[in-house]
Design an enzyme around this catalytic site. Sequence first.
Site, mmCIF file in Angstrom:
data_model
loop_
_atom_site.group_PDB
_atom_site.id
_atom_site.type_symbol
_atom_site.label_atom_id
_atom_site.label_comp_id
_atom_site.label_asym_id
_atom_site.label_seq_id
_atom_site.Cartn_x
_atom_site.Cartn_y
_atom_site.Cartn_z
ATOM 1 N N LYS A 1 0.664 -1.260 0.004
ATOM 2 C CA LYS A 1 0.015 -0.058 -0.006
ATOM 3 C C LYS A 1 0.739 1.157 -0.013
ATOM 4 O O LYS A 1 1.293 1.924 1.023
ATOM 5 C CB LYS A 1 -0.893 -0.059 1.219
ATOM 6 C CG LYS A 1 -2.159 1.033 1.054
ATOM 7 C CD LYS A 1 -2.300 1.751 2.152
ATOM 8 C CE LYS A 1 -1.571 2.809 2.699
ATOM 9 N NZ LYS A 1 -1.399 3.940 1.887
ATOM 10 N N GLU B 1 9.223 1.062 11.273
ATOM 11 C CA GLU B 1 10.380 2.231 10.761
ATOM 12 C C GLU B 1 9.738 3.599 10.945
ATOM 13 O O GLU B 1 9.184 3.998 9.991
ATOM 14 C CB GLU B 1 10.923 1.729 9.516
ATOM 15 C CG GLU B 1 12.511 2.250 9.204
ATOM 16 C CD GLU B 1 12.665 3.486 8.582
ATOM 17 O OE1 GLU B 1 12.553 4.644 9.558
ATOM 18 O OE2 GLU B 1 12.622 3.733 7.584
ATOM 19 N N GLU C 1 10.949 15.689 15.192
ATOM 20 C CA GLU C 1 11.375 15.529 13.712
ATOM 21 C C GLU C 1 10.559 16.584 12.810
ATOM 22 O O GLU C 1 9.376 16.451 12.610
ATOM 23 C CB GLU C 1 10.869 14.076 13.349
ATOM 24 C CG GLU C 1 11.480 13.863 11.852
ATOM 25 C CD GLU C 1 10.991 12.253 11.453
ATOM 26 O OE1 GLU C 1 9.602 11.990 11.800
ATOM 27 O OE2 GLU C 1 11.860 11.394 10.774
ATOM 28 N N CYS D 1 14.354 9.418 6.530
ATOM 29 C CA CYS D 1 14.163 9.251 8.148
ATOM 30 C C CYS D 1 15.350 9.338 8.762
ATOM 31 O O CYS D 1 15.510 9.577 9.915
ATOM 32 C CB CYS D 1 13.277 7.907 8.126
ATOM 33 S SG CYS D 1 13.897 6.721 7.165
HETATM 34 P P1 NAD Z 1 1.977 8.754 7.820
HETATM 35 O O1 NAD Z 1 2.696 7.877 8.941
HETATM 36 O O2 NAD Z 1 0.607 9.261 8.043
HETATM 37 O O3 NAD Z 1 2.029 7.788 6.533
HETATM 38 C C1 NAD Z 1 2.948 6.867 6.147
HETATM 39 C C2 NAD Z 1 2.118 5.803 5.479
HETATM 40 O O4 NAD Z 1 1.353 4.978 6.471
HETATM 41 C C3 NAD Z 1 1.317 6.041 4.478
HETATM 42 O O5 NAD Z 1 1.075 5.022 3.354
HETATM 43 C C4 NAD Z 1 -0.300 6.089 5.099
HETATM 44 O O6 NAD Z 1 -1.336 6.110 3.942
HETATM 45 C C5 NAD Z 1 -0.315 5.168 6.182
HETATM 46 N N1 NAD Z 1 -0.992 5.235 7.244
HETATM 47 C C6 NAD Z 1 -1.323 6.107 7.753
HETATM 48 N N2 NAD Z 1 -2.059 6.084 8.726
HETATM 49 C C7 NAD Z 1 -2.219 4.659 8.875
HETATM 50 C C8 NAD Z 1 -3.080 3.708 9.528
HETATM 51 N N3 NAD Z 1 -3.901 4.128 10.790
HETATM 52 N N4 NAD Z 1 -2.952 2.626 9.243
HETATM 53 C C9 NAD Z 1 -2.156 2.088 8.208
HETATM 54 N N5 NAD Z 1 -1.537 2.903 7.446
HETATM 55 C C10 NAD Z 1 -1.599 4.219 7.653
HETATM 56 O O7 NAD Z 1 3.061 9.941 7.735
HETATM 57 P P2 NAD Z 1 2.584 11.417 6.996
HETATM 58 O O8 NAD Z 1 1.422 12.028 7.521
HETATM 59 O O9 NAD Z 1 2.488 11.258 5.411
HETATM 60 O O10 NAD Z 1 3.754 12.135 7.384
HETATM 61 C C11 NAD Z 1 3.700 12.781 8.667
HETATM 62 C C12 NAD Z 1 5.272 12.458 9.266
HETATM 63 O O11 NAD Z 1 5.570 11.227 9.352
HETATM 64 C C13 NAD Z 1 6.223 13.348 8.524
HETATM 65 O O12 NAD Z 1 6.384 14.535 8.794
HETATM 66 C C14 NAD Z 1 7.401 12.360 9.015
HETATM 67 O O13 NAD Z 1 7.787 12.990 10.198
HETATM 68 C C15 NAD Z 1 6.952 10.940 9.429
HETATM 69 N N6 NAD Z 1 7.331 10.142 8.151
HETATM 70 C C16 NAD Z 1 8.400 9.426 8.378
HETATM 71 C C17 NAD Z 1 8.817 8.682 7.244
HETATM 72 C C18 NAD Z 1 9.786 7.590 7.375
HETATM 73 O O14 NAD Z 1 10.562 7.451 6.417
HETATM 74 N N7 NAD Z 1 10.180 7.258 8.680
HETATM 75 C C19 NAD Z 1 8.051 8.515 6.135
HETATM 76 C C20 NAD Z 1 6.952 9.405 5.883
HETATM 77 C C21 NAD Z 1 6.674 10.349 6.973
#
Ligand code: NAD
Length: 491
Positions: free
Chosen positions: A185, A260, A391, A294
Amino acid sequence: MLTETDALNSHDATLDGEFALDIGGELVEPTTWVDDLDPATGAVLARVASATAQEVGDAVEAAKAAAPAWAALHPTARGSLLRDLARLVRRDAEQLARIETRDTGKPLTQGRADIAAAARYFDFYGSVIEGFQGDTVPLGSAAIAMVDHEPHGVTGHVIPWNYPAQISARSIGAALAVGNATVVKPDVVAPLSTLHFARLAREAGFPAGTINVVPGDGPTAGAALTAHDDIAHVSFTGSVASGRLVAEAVARRGRPALLELGGKSAHVVLEGADLDRAAPVIARALLLHAGQTCTAGTRVIVHRSLHAALVDKLAVLFEAATVGRGLDDPTVGPVVTRRQQERVAGFVERAQAEGMAIAAQATIPDGLDGFYAAPTLFGDVPQGTELFGEEVFGPVLAVTPVDSDEEAIAAAENTRYGLTAAVWCQDIDRALKTARSLNVGQAMVNGYAAGGGVELPFGGTKDSGYGREKGVEALREYSRTRMLFIDLAGA
Ligand code: NAD
Protein backbone atom coordinates in the site's frame (compact mmCIF):
# COMPACT_ATOMS: atom_id res chain seq x y z
CA MET A 1 -0.09 15.41 -29.06
CA LEU A 2 1.61 14.90 -25.74
CA THR A 3 3.73 11.77 -25.56
CA GLU A 4 4.74 9.97 -22.40
CA THR A 5 8.32 11.17 -22.92
CA ASP A 6 7.15 14.77 -23.12
CA ALA A 7 5.21 14.27 -19.92
CA LEU A 8 8.17 12.77 -18.12
CA ASN A 9 10.44 15.62 -19.14
CA SER A 10 8.12 18.49 -18.42
CA HIS A 11 7.10 20.00 -15.14
CA ASP A 12 4.00 21.36 -16.80
CA ALA A 13 2.56 18.14 -18.16
CA THR A 14 0.54 15.44 -16.49
CA LEU A 15 1.63 11.83 -16.74
CA ASP A 16 -0.20 9.78 -19.32
CA GLY A 17 -3.22 7.79 -18.28
CA GLU A 18 -4.67 6.76 -15.00
CA PHE A 19 -2.91 4.60 -12.46
CA ALA A 20 -5.29 1.85 -11.45
CA LEU A 21 -5.03 -0.81 -8.75
CA ASP A 22 -2.81 -3.78 -9.53
CA ILE A 23 -4.49 -6.89 -8.13
CA GLY A 24 -3.98 -10.53 -9.05
CA GLY A 25 -1.70 -9.65 -11.95
CA GLU A 26 -4.20 -7.27 -13.57
CA LEU A 27 -4.97 -3.58 -13.63
CA VAL A 28 -8.26 -3.11 -11.81
CA GLU A 29 -10.49 -0.06 -12.16
CA PRO A 30 -10.96 1.39 -8.67
CA THR A 31 -14.12 2.74 -7.09
CA THR A 32 -12.32 5.97 -6.20
CA TRP A 33 -9.81 8.08 -8.12
CA VAL A 34 -7.80 10.87 -6.51
CA ASP A 35 -5.46 13.54 -7.87
CA ASP A 36 -1.75 13.00 -7.35
CA LEU A 37 -0.17 16.48 -7.27
CA ASP A 38 3.22 17.47 -8.67
CA PRO A 39 5.14 19.00 -5.74
CA ALA A 40 7.21 21.08 -8.16
CA THR A 41 4.19 22.93 -9.54
CA GLY A 42 1.21 22.15 -7.35
CA ALA A 43 -0.67 21.02 -10.48
CA VAL A 44 -2.28 17.62 -11.00
CA LEU A 45 0.35 15.13 -12.11
CA ALA A 46 -1.76 11.99 -12.49
CA ARG A 47 -5.02 10.40 -11.42
CA VAL A 48 -4.44 7.45 -9.13
CA ALA A 49 -6.57 4.81 -7.52
CA SER A 50 -7.37 5.15 -3.83
CA ALA A 51 -8.31 1.68 -2.64
CA THR A 52 -11.37 0.95 -0.54
CA ALA A 53 -11.30 -1.64 2.25
CA GLN A 54 -13.08 -4.05 -0.11
CA GLU A 55 -10.42 -3.57 -2.78
CA VAL A 56 -7.65 -4.13 -0.22
CA GLY A 57 -9.51 -7.33 0.72
CA ASP A 58 -9.53 -8.38 -2.95
CA ALA A 59 -5.75 -7.86 -3.08
CA VAL A 60 -5.26 -9.97 0.06
CA GLU A 61 -7.42 -12.73 -1.49
CA ALA A 62 -5.30 -12.68 -4.65
CA ALA A 63 -2.11 -12.89 -2.59
CA LYS A 64 -3.54 -15.69 -0.47
CA ALA A 65 -4.35 -17.71 -3.58
CA ALA A 66 -0.82 -17.19 -4.94
CA ALA A 67 1.10 -17.77 -1.71
CA PRO A 68 1.31 -21.61 -1.47
CA ALA A 69 2.67 -22.15 -4.98
CA TRP A 70 5.09 -19.24 -4.61
CA ALA A 71 6.39 -20.60 -1.30
CA ALA A 72 6.79 -24.07 -2.82
CA LEU A 73 9.09 -22.88 -5.62
CA HIS A 74 12.79 -23.61 -5.48
CA PRO A 75 14.51 -20.49 -4.05
CA THR A 76 16.52 -20.24 -7.28
CA ALA A 77 13.30 -19.79 -9.25
CA ARG A 78 12.15 -16.94 -7.00
CA GLY A 79 15.64 -15.44 -7.02
CA SER A 80 15.85 -15.60 -10.77
CA LEU A 81 12.55 -13.71 -11.14
CA LEU A 82 13.76 -11.05 -8.71
CA ARG A 83 16.96 -10.65 -10.70
CA ASP A 84 14.90 -10.38 -13.90
CA LEU A 85 12.87 -7.65 -12.24
CA ALA A 86 16.11 -5.84 -11.34
CA ARG A 87 17.13 -6.02 -14.99
CA LEU A 88 13.82 -4.52 -16.15
CA VAL A 89 14.08 -1.75 -13.54
CA ARG A 90 17.54 -0.95 -14.94
CA ARG A 91 16.23 -1.08 -18.51
CA ASP A 92 13.57 1.53 -17.59
CA ALA A 93 15.78 3.35 -15.08
CA GLU A 94 15.61 6.80 -16.65
CA GLN A 95 11.83 6.69 -17.04
CA LEU A 96 11.41 5.44 -13.47
CA ALA A 97 13.83 8.08 -12.13
CA ARG A 98 11.79 10.82 -13.80
CA ILE A 99 8.56 9.35 -12.45
CA GLU A 100 10.02 9.20 -8.93
CA THR A 101 11.35 12.74 -9.26
CA ARG A 102 8.03 14.15 -10.45
CA ASP A 103 5.98 12.20 -7.92
CA THR A 104 8.07 12.99 -4.83
CA GLY A 105 9.71 16.29 -5.87
CA LYS A 106 13.28 15.15 -5.27
CA PRO A 107 16.15 16.27 -7.55
CA LEU A 108 16.68 14.04 -10.58
CA THR A 109 20.11 12.87 -9.41
CA GLN A 110 18.44 11.56 -6.27
CA GLY A 111 15.60 10.00 -8.28
CA ARG A 112 18.20 8.18 -10.37
CA ALA A 113 20.05 7.02 -7.25
CA ASP A 114 16.80 5.72 -5.77
CA ILE A 115 15.98 3.65 -8.86
CA ALA A 116 19.53 2.28 -8.96
CA ALA A 117 19.15 1.29 -5.29
CA ALA A 118 15.74 -0.29 -5.97
CA ALA A 119 17.26 -2.45 -8.72
CA ARG A 120 20.04 -3.42 -6.32
CA TYR A 121 17.50 -4.54 -3.68
CA PHE A 122 15.82 -6.87 -6.19
CA ASP A 123 19.23 -8.16 -7.28
CA PHE A 124 20.53 -8.53 -3.74
CA TYR A 125 17.55 -10.49 -2.42
CA GLY A 126 17.35 -12.50 -5.66
CA SER A 127 20.95 -13.53 -5.05
CA VAL A 128 21.34 -13.99 -1.29
CA ILE A 129 18.20 -16.11 -1.03
CA GLU A 130 20.16 -18.91 -2.69
CA GLY A 131 22.54 -18.98 0.27
CA PHE A 132 19.91 -18.46 2.96
CA GLN A 133 20.21 -21.85 4.55
CA GLY A 134 18.79 -23.48 7.64
CA ASP A 135 20.66 -25.34 10.31
CA THR A 136 20.89 -28.63 12.10
CA VAL A 137 21.16 -29.03 15.85
CA PRO A 138 23.27 -31.96 17.13
CA LEU A 139 21.45 -33.87 19.86
CA GLY A 140 23.68 -36.92 20.29
CA SER A 141 23.26 -40.17 18.38
CA ALA A 142 19.59 -40.64 19.32
CA ALA A 143 18.11 -37.58 17.64
CA ILE A 144 18.72 -34.67 15.36
CA ALA A 145 16.84 -31.44 14.77
CA MET A 146 16.65 -29.23 11.70
CA VAL A 147 15.79 -25.57 11.67
CA ASP A 148 14.53 -24.07 8.44
CA HIS A 149 13.02 -20.78 7.32
CA GLU A 150 9.38 -20.60 6.35
CA PRO A 151 7.59 -17.61 4.82
CA HIS A 152 4.88 -15.96 6.90
CA GLY A 153 2.31 -16.32 4.09
CA VAL A 154 0.85 -13.01 2.89
CA THR A 155 2.79 -9.95 4.00
CA GLY A 156 1.46 -6.38 4.06
CA HIS A 157 3.71 -3.43 3.22
CA VAL A 158 2.72 0.16 4.09
CA ILE A 159 4.95 2.53 2.11
CA PRO A 160 5.45 6.27 2.78
CA TRP A 161 5.75 9.00 0.18
CA ASN A 162 9.38 10.00 0.71
CA TYR A 163 11.25 7.03 -0.82
CA PRO A 164 8.53 4.87 -2.39
CA ALA A 165 10.79 3.14 -4.93
CA GLN A 166 13.54 2.23 -2.47
CA ILE A 167 11.24 1.30 0.40
CA SER A 168 8.92 -0.81 -1.79
CA ALA A 169 11.89 -2.61 -3.33
CA ARG A 170 13.70 -3.34 -0.09
CA SER A 171 10.57 -4.53 1.62
CA ILE A 172 8.93 -6.69 -1.06
CA GLY A 173 12.34 -7.83 -2.35
CA ALA A 174 13.11 -9.57 0.93
CA ALA A 175 9.54 -10.76 1.52
CA LEU A 176 9.20 -12.29 -1.95
CA ALA A 177 12.62 -13.92 -1.82
CA VAL A 178 11.73 -16.02 1.21
CA GLY A 179 8.39 -17.02 -0.36
CA ASN A 180 5.73 -14.59 0.84
CA ALA A 181 3.06 -13.19 -1.45
CA THR A 182 2.76 -9.43 -0.95
CA VAL A 183 0.17 -6.67 -0.74
CA VAL A 184 1.73 -3.23 -0.99
CA LYS A 185 0.00 0.00 0.00
CA PRO A 186 1.86 3.07 -1.22
CA ASP A 187 0.69 6.52 -0.17
CA VAL A 188 -1.61 8.15 -2.75
CA VAL A 189 0.74 11.15 -2.58
CA ALA A 190 3.49 9.21 -4.43
CA PRO A 191 2.48 5.73 -5.62
CA LEU A 192 3.69 5.74 -9.22
CA SER A 193 7.05 3.96 -9.02
CA THR A 194 5.59 1.14 -6.91
CA LEU A 195 2.80 0.67 -9.46
CA HIS A 196 5.42 0.54 -12.21
CA PHE A 197 7.32 -2.16 -10.34
CA ALA A 198 4.16 -4.30 -10.36
CA ARG A 199 3.87 -3.83 -14.15
CA LEU A 200 7.51 -4.80 -14.60
CA ALA A 201 7.06 -7.82 -12.32
CA ARG A 202 4.28 -8.98 -14.65
CA GLU A 203 6.62 -8.60 -17.62
CA ALA A 204 9.31 -10.53 -15.75
CA GLY A 205 6.88 -13.42 -15.29
CA PHE A 206 6.04 -13.25 -11.59
CA PRO A 207 2.98 -15.40 -10.92
CA ALA A 208 -0.27 -13.42 -10.66
CA GLY A 209 -1.06 -12.41 -7.10
CA THR A 210 2.49 -12.41 -5.75
CA ILE A 211 2.77 -8.60 -5.96
CA ASN A 212 -0.46 -6.64 -5.46
CA VAL A 213 -0.35 -2.84 -5.27
CA VAL A 214 -3.24 -0.90 -3.77
CA PRO A 215 -2.48 2.80 -3.33
CA GLY A 216 -4.71 4.38 -0.73
CA ASP A 217 -4.98 6.56 2.32
CA GLY A 218 -4.02 5.49 5.82
CA PRO A 219 -7.35 5.41 7.65
CA THR A 220 -9.10 3.43 4.88
CA ALA A 221 -6.67 1.30 2.86
CA GLY A 222 -3.82 1.21 5.40
CA ALA A 223 -6.12 0.32 8.27
CA ALA A 224 -7.91 -2.34 6.20
CA LEU A 225 -4.61 -3.96 5.27
CA THR A 226 -3.10 -4.01 8.74
CA ALA A 227 -6.31 -5.28 10.36
CA HIS A 228 -6.90 -8.01 7.78
CA ASP A 229 -7.00 -11.51 9.29
CA ASP A 230 -5.01 -13.02 6.42
CA ILE A 231 -2.06 -10.62 6.64
CA ALA A 232 0.57 -12.59 8.53
CA HIS A 233 3.20 -9.87 8.87
CA VAL A 234 3.13 -6.10 8.40
CA SER A 235 6.01 -3.83 7.56
CA PHE A 236 5.28 -0.15 8.12
CA THR A 237 7.38 2.93 7.40
CA GLY A 238 6.04 6.33 8.41
CA SER A 239 5.20 8.47 11.40
CA VAL A 240 5.26 7.41 15.04
CA ALA A 241 1.54 8.12 15.46
CA SER A 242 0.46 5.99 12.49
CA GLY A 243 3.02 3.32 13.39
CA ARG A 244 1.44 2.89 16.79
CA LEU A 245 -2.02 2.51 15.27
CA VAL A 246 -0.61 -0.13 12.96
CA ALA A 247 1.17 -1.92 15.81
CA GLU A 248 -2.09 -1.99 17.80
CA ALA A 249 -4.08 -3.36 14.86
CA VAL A 250 -1.53 -6.08 14.19
CA ALA A 251 -1.11 -6.95 17.88
CA ARG A 252 -4.88 -7.33 18.24
CA ARG A 253 -4.55 -10.23 15.82
CA GLY A 254 -1.39 -11.48 17.51
CA ARG A 255 0.79 -11.12 14.42
CA PRO A 256 4.28 -9.61 14.03
CA ALA A 257 5.04 -6.15 12.67
CA LEU A 258 8.12 -4.22 11.69
CA LEU A 259 8.02 -0.46 12.34
CA GLU A 260 10.38 2.10 10.80
CA LEU A 261 9.30 5.44 12.24
CA GLY A 262 11.85 8.13 11.55
CA GLY A 263 14.30 9.88 13.79
CA LYS A 264 16.13 12.92 15.02
CA SER A 265 19.56 11.64 14.16
CA ALA A 266 22.68 13.36 15.48
CA HIS A 267 26.11 14.14 14.10
CA VAL A 268 28.40 14.14 17.14
CA VAL A 269 31.40 16.32 16.30
CA LEU A 270 34.17 15.82 18.87
CA GLU A 271 37.43 17.72 19.37
CA GLY A 272 39.80 16.42 16.73
CA ALA A 273 37.14 16.22 14.03
CA ASP A 274 38.14 17.11 10.48
CA LEU A 275 35.59 19.82 9.74
CA ASP A 276 36.43 20.04 6.05
CA ARG A 277 35.52 16.40 5.79
CA ALA A 278 32.49 16.58 8.07
CA ALA A 279 30.70 19.75 6.91
CA PRO A 280 29.82 18.71 3.33
CA VAL A 281 28.60 15.30 4.49
CA ILE A 282 26.50 16.85 7.27
CA ALA A 283 24.93 19.35 4.86
CA ARG A 284 24.21 16.69 2.26
CA ALA A 285 22.75 14.21 4.77
CA LEU A 286 20.25 16.88 5.78
CA LEU A 287 19.47 18.44 2.40
CA LEU A 288 18.94 15.09 0.66
CA HIS A 289 15.32 15.07 -0.52
CA ALA A 290 14.72 18.37 1.29
CA GLY A 291 15.23 16.78 4.70
CA GLN A 292 12.40 14.28 4.14
CA THR A 293 14.59 11.30 4.90
CA CYS A 294 14.03 9.28 8.06
CA THR A 295 17.80 9.05 8.53
CA ALA A 296 18.46 12.75 7.89
CA GLY A 297 21.09 13.94 10.37
CA THR A 298 19.00 16.79 11.72
CA ARG A 299 21.00 17.64 14.85
CA VAL A 300 24.67 18.55 15.06
CA ILE A 301 26.14 18.21 18.55
CA VAL A 302 29.52 19.92 18.37
CA HIS A 303 32.34 20.61 20.84
CA ARG A 304 32.34 24.29 21.69
CA SER A 305 35.94 24.72 20.45
CA LEU A 306 34.76 23.80 16.91
CA HIS A 307 31.30 25.34 17.05
CA ALA A 308 31.88 28.67 15.29
CA ALA A 309 34.08 27.17 12.58
CA LEU A 310 31.57 24.41 11.82
CA VAL A 311 28.60 26.79 11.69
CA ASP A 312 30.58 28.99 9.27
CA LYS A 313 31.33 26.06 6.99
CA LEU A 314 27.73 24.82 7.09
CA ALA A 315 26.44 28.35 6.44
CA VAL A 316 28.44 28.55 3.20
CA LEU A 317 26.96 25.23 2.07
CA PHE A 318 23.39 26.18 3.00
CA GLU A 319 23.62 29.53 1.25
CA ALA A 320 25.04 27.87 -1.85
CA ALA A 321 22.25 25.27 -1.98
CA THR A 322 20.06 25.78 -5.04
CA VAL A 323 16.31 25.31 -4.73
CA GLY A 324 14.22 24.35 -7.74
CA ARG A 325 12.11 21.85 -9.60
CA GLY A 326 13.27 18.25 -9.35
CA LEU A 327 13.79 17.72 -13.09
CA ASP A 328 16.14 20.74 -13.16
CA ASP A 329 18.29 18.89 -10.62
CA PRO A 330 18.89 21.54 -7.97
CA THR A 331 20.48 20.80 -4.59
CA VAL A 332 17.04 20.79 -3.01
CA GLY A 333 13.63 20.22 -4.60
CA PRO A 334 10.19 20.94 -3.19
CA VAL A 335 8.78 19.12 -0.19
CA VAL A 336 6.10 16.64 -1.03
CA THR A 337 2.83 18.41 -0.17
CA ARG A 338 1.45 21.79 0.85
CA ARG A 339 0.83 20.25 4.28
CA GLN A 340 4.49 19.33 4.62
CA GLN A 341 5.53 22.81 3.46
CA GLU A 342 3.34 24.38 6.16
CA ARG A 343 4.65 21.96 8.75
CA VAL A 344 8.26 22.93 8.01
CA ALA A 345 7.43 26.66 8.05
CA GLY A 346 5.78 26.19 11.45
CA PHE A 347 8.95 24.71 12.94
CA VAL A 348 11.06 27.60 11.61
CA GLU A 349 8.63 30.24 12.89
CA ARG A 350 8.33 28.69 16.33
CA ALA A 351 12.12 28.35 16.67
CA GLN A 352 12.52 32.04 15.86
CA ALA A 353 9.73 32.94 18.27
CA GLU A 354 11.66 31.00 20.95
CA GLY A 355 14.65 33.26 20.28
CA MET A 356 16.79 31.10 18.02
CA ALA A 357 18.50 32.89 15.14
CA ILE A 358 18.81 31.66 11.57
CA ALA A 359 22.53 31.34 10.78
CA ALA A 360 22.02 30.78 7.08
CA GLN A 361 19.18 30.22 4.67
CA ALA A 362 19.07 29.36 0.97
CA THR A 363 16.99 31.47 -1.37
CA ILE A 364 13.89 30.19 -3.11
CA PRO A 365 13.89 31.73 -6.60
CA ASP A 366 10.83 33.68 -7.74
CA GLY A 367 8.35 31.98 -10.00
CA LEU A 368 8.17 28.58 -8.31
CA ASP A 369 4.55 27.63 -7.65
CA GLY A 370 5.04 24.31 -5.92
CA PHE A 371 5.69 23.33 -2.32
CA TYR A 372 9.09 24.78 -1.47
CA ALA A 373 10.84 25.12 1.89
CA ALA A 374 14.13 27.01 2.16
CA PRO A 375 17.12 25.12 3.55
CA THR A 376 17.60 26.73 6.95
CA LEU A 377 20.47 26.50 9.44
CA PHE A 378 20.00 27.30 13.12
CA GLY A 379 23.45 27.73 14.65
CA ASP A 380 22.67 27.57 18.37
CA VAL A 381 19.73 25.42 19.39
CA PRO A 382 19.32 24.73 23.12
CA GLN A 383 18.36 21.26 24.31
CA GLY A 384 14.76 21.02 25.46
CA THR A 385 13.42 23.09 22.55
CA GLU A 386 10.99 21.74 19.96
CA LEU A 387 13.58 22.04 17.20
CA PHE A 388 16.09 20.00 19.20
CA GLY A 389 13.61 17.23 19.98
CA GLU A 390 11.04 16.86 17.21
CA GLU A 391 11.39 15.50 13.69
CA VAL A 392 10.78 18.34 11.21
CA PHE A 393 10.97 16.25 8.02
CA GLY A 394 12.19 19.30 6.13
CA PRO A 395 15.50 21.03 5.28
CA VAL A 396 16.14 22.47 8.74
CA LEU A 397 19.37 21.77 10.64
CA ALA A 398 19.91 22.42 14.36
CA VAL A 399 23.44 22.90 15.75
CA THR A 400 24.02 22.59 19.52
CA PRO A 401 27.38 23.25 21.24
CA VAL A 402 28.58 21.10 24.17
CA ASP A 403 31.71 21.09 26.38
CA SER A 404 32.83 17.46 26.62
CA ASP A 405 32.48 14.01 25.08
CA GLU A 406 30.20 12.98 27.95
CA GLU A 407 27.96 15.97 27.34
CA ALA A 408 27.96 15.23 23.62
CA ILE A 409 26.80 11.65 24.21
CA ALA A 410 24.13 12.79 26.67
CA ALA A 411 22.87 15.40 24.18
CA ALA A 412 22.81 12.89 21.31
CA GLU A 413 20.81 10.53 23.54
CA ASN A 414 18.45 13.30 24.62
CA THR A 415 15.77 12.30 22.13
CA ARG A 416 12.87 9.89 21.96
CA TYR A 417 14.29 8.53 18.69
CA GLY A 418 17.11 6.07 17.99
CA LEU A 419 17.56 5.57 14.26
CA THR A 420 21.07 6.61 13.20
CA ALA A 421 24.00 8.73 14.40
CA ALA A 422 27.45 9.70 13.20
CA VAL A 423 30.57 10.49 15.21
CA TRP A 424 33.23 12.75 13.74
CA CYS A 425 36.76 12.56 15.23
CA GLN A 426 40.15 11.68 13.77
CA ASP A 427 41.12 9.95 17.04
CA ILE A 428 39.63 6.61 16.08
CA ASP A 429 39.59 5.14 19.61
CA ARG A 430 37.60 8.07 20.89
CA ALA A 431 35.29 8.03 17.88
CA LEU A 432 34.60 4.30 18.17
CA LYS A 433 34.05 4.44 21.90
CA THR A 434 31.53 7.23 21.43
CA ALA A 435 29.77 5.56 18.49
CA ARG A 436 29.37 2.29 20.41
CA SER A 437 27.80 4.09 23.33
CA LEU A 438 24.90 5.47 21.25
CA ASN A 439 21.52 3.77 21.43
CA VAL A 440 20.73 3.74 17.70
CA GLY A 441 20.14 1.16 14.98
CA GLN A 442 23.02 2.41 12.81
CA ALA A 443 26.06 4.30 14.12
CA MET A 444 28.69 5.66 11.75
CA VAL A 445 32.21 7.04 12.14
CA ASN A 446 33.60 9.85 9.98
CA GLY A 447 30.94 9.38 7.34
CA TYR A 448 27.22 9.01 6.86
CA ALA A 449 26.44 5.89 4.88
CA ALA A 450 22.93 5.74 6.26
CA GLY A 451 19.89 4.84 4.29
CA GLY A 452 21.32 3.72 0.98
CA GLY A 453 23.21 0.65 2.18
CA VAL A 454 21.36 -2.25 0.58
CA GLU A 455 23.32 -4.86 2.54
CA LEU A 456 23.37 -3.01 5.89
CA PRO A 457 20.73 -4.02 8.45
CA PHE A 458 18.56 -1.01 9.15
CA GLY A 459 15.99 -0.08 11.79
CA GLY A 460 15.57 1.82 14.99
CA THR A 461 15.47 1.77 18.75
CA LYS A 462 13.12 3.68 21.07
CA ASP A 463 10.44 5.63 19.13
CA SER A 464 12.20 4.96 15.82
CA GLY A 465 10.61 1.51 15.82
CA TYR A 466 11.65 -2.12 15.82
CA GLY A 467 12.52 -4.90 13.43
CA ARG A 468 15.13 -4.71 10.69
CA GLU A 469 14.92 -4.01 6.96
CA LYS A 470 17.78 -4.39 4.48
CA GLY A 471 20.68 -6.78 4.42
CA VAL A 472 20.39 -10.51 5.08
CA GLU A 473 18.77 -9.54 8.38
CA ALA A 474 15.52 -8.71 6.53
CA LEU A 475 15.25 -12.30 5.27
CA ARG A 476 14.97 -13.35 8.92
CA GLU A 477 12.36 -10.65 9.51
CA TYR A 478 10.17 -11.84 6.65
CA SER A 479 10.41 -15.51 7.60
CA ARG A 480 9.96 -17.62 10.71
CA THR A 481 12.01 -20.59 11.74
CA ARG A 482 10.50 -24.03 12.01
CA MET A 483 12.20 -26.76 13.99
CA LEU A 484 11.88 -30.33 12.82
CA PHE A 485 12.90 -32.99 15.36
CA ILE A 486 13.78 -36.52 14.27
CA ASP A 487 13.92 -39.22 16.94
CA LEU A 488 16.53 -41.82 16.03
CA ALA A 489 16.47 -43.70 19.34
CA GLY A 490 14.61 -46.66 17.90
CA ALA A 491 16.43 -46.65 14.58
P1 NAD B 1 2.01 8.69 7.90
O1 NAD B 1 2.60 7.85 8.95
O2 NAD B 1 0.61 9.16 8.10
O3 NAD B 1 2.01 7.90 6.49
C1 NAD B 1 2.92 6.86 6.15
C2 NAD B 1 2.16 5.70 5.53
O4 NAD B 1 1.29 5.13 6.50
C3 NAD B 1 1.26 6.10 4.36
O5 NAD B 1 1.24 5.06 3.40
C4 NAD B 1 -0.11 6.22 5.01
O6 NAD B 1 -1.18 6.08 4.12
C5 NAD B 1 -0.05 5.09 6.01
N1 NAD B 1 -0.94 5.20 7.15
C6 NAD B 1 -1.32 6.32 7.81
N2 NAD B 1 -2.17 6.01 8.82
C7 NAD B 1 -2.33 4.66 8.80
C8 NAD B 1 -3.09 3.74 9.57
N3 NAD B 1 -3.89 4.14 10.56
N4 NAD B 1 -3.01 2.44 9.27
C9 NAD B 1 -2.22 2.01 8.27
N5 NAD B 1 -1.49 2.83 7.49
C10 NAD B 1 -1.55 4.14 7.74
O7 NAD B 1 2.95 9.88 7.62
P2 NAD B 1 2.57 11.30 6.95
O8 NAD B 1 1.34 11.86 7.57
O9 NAD B 1 2.53 11.12 5.49
O10 NAD B 1 3.80 12.15 7.38
C11 NAD B 1 3.82 12.69 8.69
C12 NAD B 1 5.15 12.55 9.31
O11 NAD B 1 5.56 11.17 9.33
C13 NAD B 1 6.29 13.22 8.58
O12 NAD B 1 6.35 14.56 8.82
C14 NAD B 1 7.46 12.45 9.11
O13 NAD B 1 7.85 12.92 10.35
C15 NAD B 1 6.94 11.06 9.26
N6 NAD B 1 7.34 10.20 8.13
C16 NAD B 1 8.39 9.38 8.32
C17 NAD B 1 8.80 8.57 7.29
C18 NAD B 1 9.95 7.65 7.45
O14 NAD B 1 10.64 7.34 6.49
N7 NAD B 1 10.19 7.13 8.64
C19 NAD B 1 8.14 8.60 6.06
C20 NAD B 1 7.05 9.44 5.90
C21 NAD B 1 6.65 10.23 6.96
